[in-house]
Design a protein around this motif. Structure first.
Motif, PDB file in Angstrom:
ATOM      1  N   LEU A 111       5.929  10.501   6.629  1.00 60.23           N
ATOM      2  CA  LEU A 111       5.258  10.157   5.378  1.00 60.23           C
ATOM      3  C   LEU A 111       5.086   8.645   5.350  1.00 60.23           C
ATOM      4  CD1 LEU A 111       4.804  12.468   3.315  1.00 60.23           C
ATOM      5  CD2 LEU A 111       6.815  11.659   2.086  1.00 60.23           C
ATOM      6  N   LEU A 112       3.850   8.184   5.164  1.00 62.49           N
ATOM      7  CA  LEU A 112       3.613   6.746   5.035  1.00 62.49           C
ATOM      8  C   LEU A 112       3.746   6.386   3.560  1.00 62.49           C
ATOM      9  CD1 LEU A 112       3.021   5.400   7.710  1.00 62.49           C
ATOM     10  CD2 LEU A 112       1.910   7.626   7.712  1.00 62.49           C
ATOM     11  N   THR A 113       4.749   5.598   3.246  1.00 64.88           N
ATOM     12  CA  THR A 113       5.024   5.249   1.849  1.00 64.88           C
ATOM     13  C   THR A 113       5.739   3.902   1.767  1.00 64.88           C
ATOM     14  OG1 THR A 113       6.518   5.777   0.015  1.00 64.88           O
ATOM     15  CG2 THR A 113       6.976   6.847   2.099  1.00 64.88           C
ATOM     16  N   PRO A 114       5.412   3.099   0.731  1.00 67.95           N
ATOM     17  CA  PRO A 114       6.096   1.800   0.606  1.00 67.95           C
ATOM     18  C   PRO A 114       7.602   1.950   0.406  1.00 67.95           C
ATOM     19  CG  PRO A 114       4.670   2.234  -1.296  1.00 67.95           C
ATOM     20  CD  PRO A 114       4.389   3.289  -0.288  1.00 67.95           C
TER      21      PRO A 114
ATOM     22  N   TYR B 193       4.984  -5.023   0.856  1.00 69.47           N
ATOM     23  CA  TYR B 193       3.826  -5.297   0.004  1.00 69.47           C
ATOM     24  C   TYR B 193       3.240  -3.938  -0.304  1.00 69.47           C
ATOM     25  CZ  TYR B 193       2.471  -5.174   4.867  1.00 69.47           C
ATOM     26  OH  TYR B 193       2.386  -4.838   6.192  1.00 69.47           O
ATOM     27  N   VAL B 194       2.414  -3.862  -1.341  1.00 68.65           N
ATOM     28  CA  VAL B 194       1.889  -2.556  -1.748  1.00 68.65           C
ATOM     29  C   VAL B 194       0.430  -2.403  -1.342  1.00 68.65           C
ATOM     30  CG1 VAL B 194       1.479  -0.995  -3.682  1.00 68.65           C
ATOM     31  CG2 VAL B 194       3.506  -2.471  -3.680  1.00 68.65           C
ATOM     32  N   LEU B 195       0.152  -1.368  -0.561  1.00 68.28           N
ATOM     33  CA  LEU B 195      -1.221  -1.007  -0.205  1.00 68.28           C
ATOM     34  C   LEU B 195      -1.673   0.103  -1.144  1.00 68.28           C
ATOM     35  CD1 LEU B 195      -0.635  -0.765   3.653  1.00 68.28           C
ATOM     36  CD2 LEU B 195      -1.610  -2.693   2.399  1.00 68.28           C
TER      37      LEU B 195
HETATM   38 CL1  6GU Z   1       3.112   3.146   4.320  1.00 66.59          CL
HETATM   39  N1  6GU Z   1       1.938   2.786   1.994  1.00 66.59           N
HETATM   40  C1  6GU Z   1       1.580   2.039   0.941  1.00 66.59           C
HETATM   41  N2  6GU Z   1       0.882   2.610  -0.048  1.00 66.59           N
HETATM   42  N3  6GU Z   1       1.897   0.753   0.811  1.00 66.59           N
HETATM   43  C2  6GU Z   1       2.575   0.206   1.810  1.00 66.59           C
HETATM   44  C3  6GU Z   1       2.976   0.926   2.951  1.00 66.59           C
HETATM   45  C4  6GU Z   1       2.645   2.237   2.996  1.00 66.59           C
HETATM   46  N4  6GU Z   1       3.649   0.092   3.761  1.00 66.59           N
HETATM   47  C5  6GU Z   1       3.657  -1.087   3.150  1.00 66.59           C
HETATM   48  N5  6GU Z   1       3.028  -1.034   1.970  1.00 66.59           N
END
Ligand code: 6GU
Length: 230
Positions: free
Chosen positions: A86-89, A136-138
């Motif tokens: 799972l890609l998540t901050p 950081y938030v993507l």
């Molecule tokens: Cl994996 N997802 C999001 N939404 N933000 C992030 C991230 C992943 N990794 C760093 N910032």
């Protein structure tokens, strides 16, 4: 290696997965990537993939059923569970060691989050590894998934030429950063290539490169410490 990417925005991946090192690895048959749209597994006329959080609060939450169904379909088609990520901050920070570990696996299933988060039952149902690419938030996990795929792909046997991979092992992955490099012309707008590099003295060139690499890594580490103080 097989990689499946599950996303709400499959079009984001087109260029990145067809160009450069990843494109070459796919053409060589070393990498088999399929991008799948989570929305294809949503129900109803609107194919809804997100909803408001129980208990109230801002933003939308990725629904559990379409994600779980998308993963299960992937696993059925591939004939195996794969390593689900799972890609998540909130995940553990991705680094070169993680890239090396993942590069040894046979099949990755990358689930890209969006909105304010995942329904917690996605975590419970999949028992995934959770990965973040930095503090950081993507707006979603897609770009993070591309970063992971790129870092892993270049470590797969046969993707880089043998010369390139050896150079990487001895320099980039240790403490040393790269030495300055030049190619033709020998002079550009008054800037000359260091004479030593034109000299043909291989031992002295090697020594010069090592010294410059040490200088650079020392300077960069000092900068990093200075940044932390501010
Ligand atoms: Cl994996 N997802 C999001 N939404 N933000 C992030 C991230 C992943 N990794 C760093 N910032």
């Amino acid at each position: 290696m097989k990689i499946d990417v599950l996303t709400l925005f499959p079009a984001m991946f087109g260029g990145v997965l067809s160009q450069s090192m990843i494109g070459i690895a796919r053409k060589k048959g070393i990498l088999d990537i399929t991008v799948r749209n989570i929305r294809d597994h949503a129900e109803g006329r609107h194919r809804t993939v997100d909803d408001r959080p129980y208990g109230g609060g801002p933003g939308m939450i990725l629904k559990v059923e379409p994600v779980i169904r998308a993963v299960e379909r992937t696993q059925a088609e591939r004939g195996g569970e794969g390593h689900v990520i799972l890609l998540t901050p909130r995940g553990r920070r991705f680094d070169q060691a993680a890239a090396r570990r993942l590069a040894r696996l046979d099949h990755l299933v990358l689930v890209c989050g969006h909105y304010e988060g995942f329904d917690e039952r996605i975590r419970i149902g999949l028992g995934p590894e959770e990965i973040s690419i930095g503090d950081y938030v993507l707006s979603g996990g897609e770009i993070a998934a591309m970063v992971l795929i790129d870092a892993v792909t270049r470590l797969l046997p046969g993707v880089l030429g043998s010369g390139e991979s050896l150079a990487e092992e001895s320099f980039n992955e240790g403490a040393l950063l790269e030495y300055p490099q030049y190619t033709r012309p020998a002079e550009f707008r008054g800037m000359r290539v260091p004479e030593i590099l034109l000299s043909g003295h291989h031992e002295r060139i090697e020594e010069w490169r090592r010294r410059r690499a040490l200088e650079r890594s020392r300077a960069r580490r000092t900068e990093a410490r200075d940044d932390e103080k501010t």
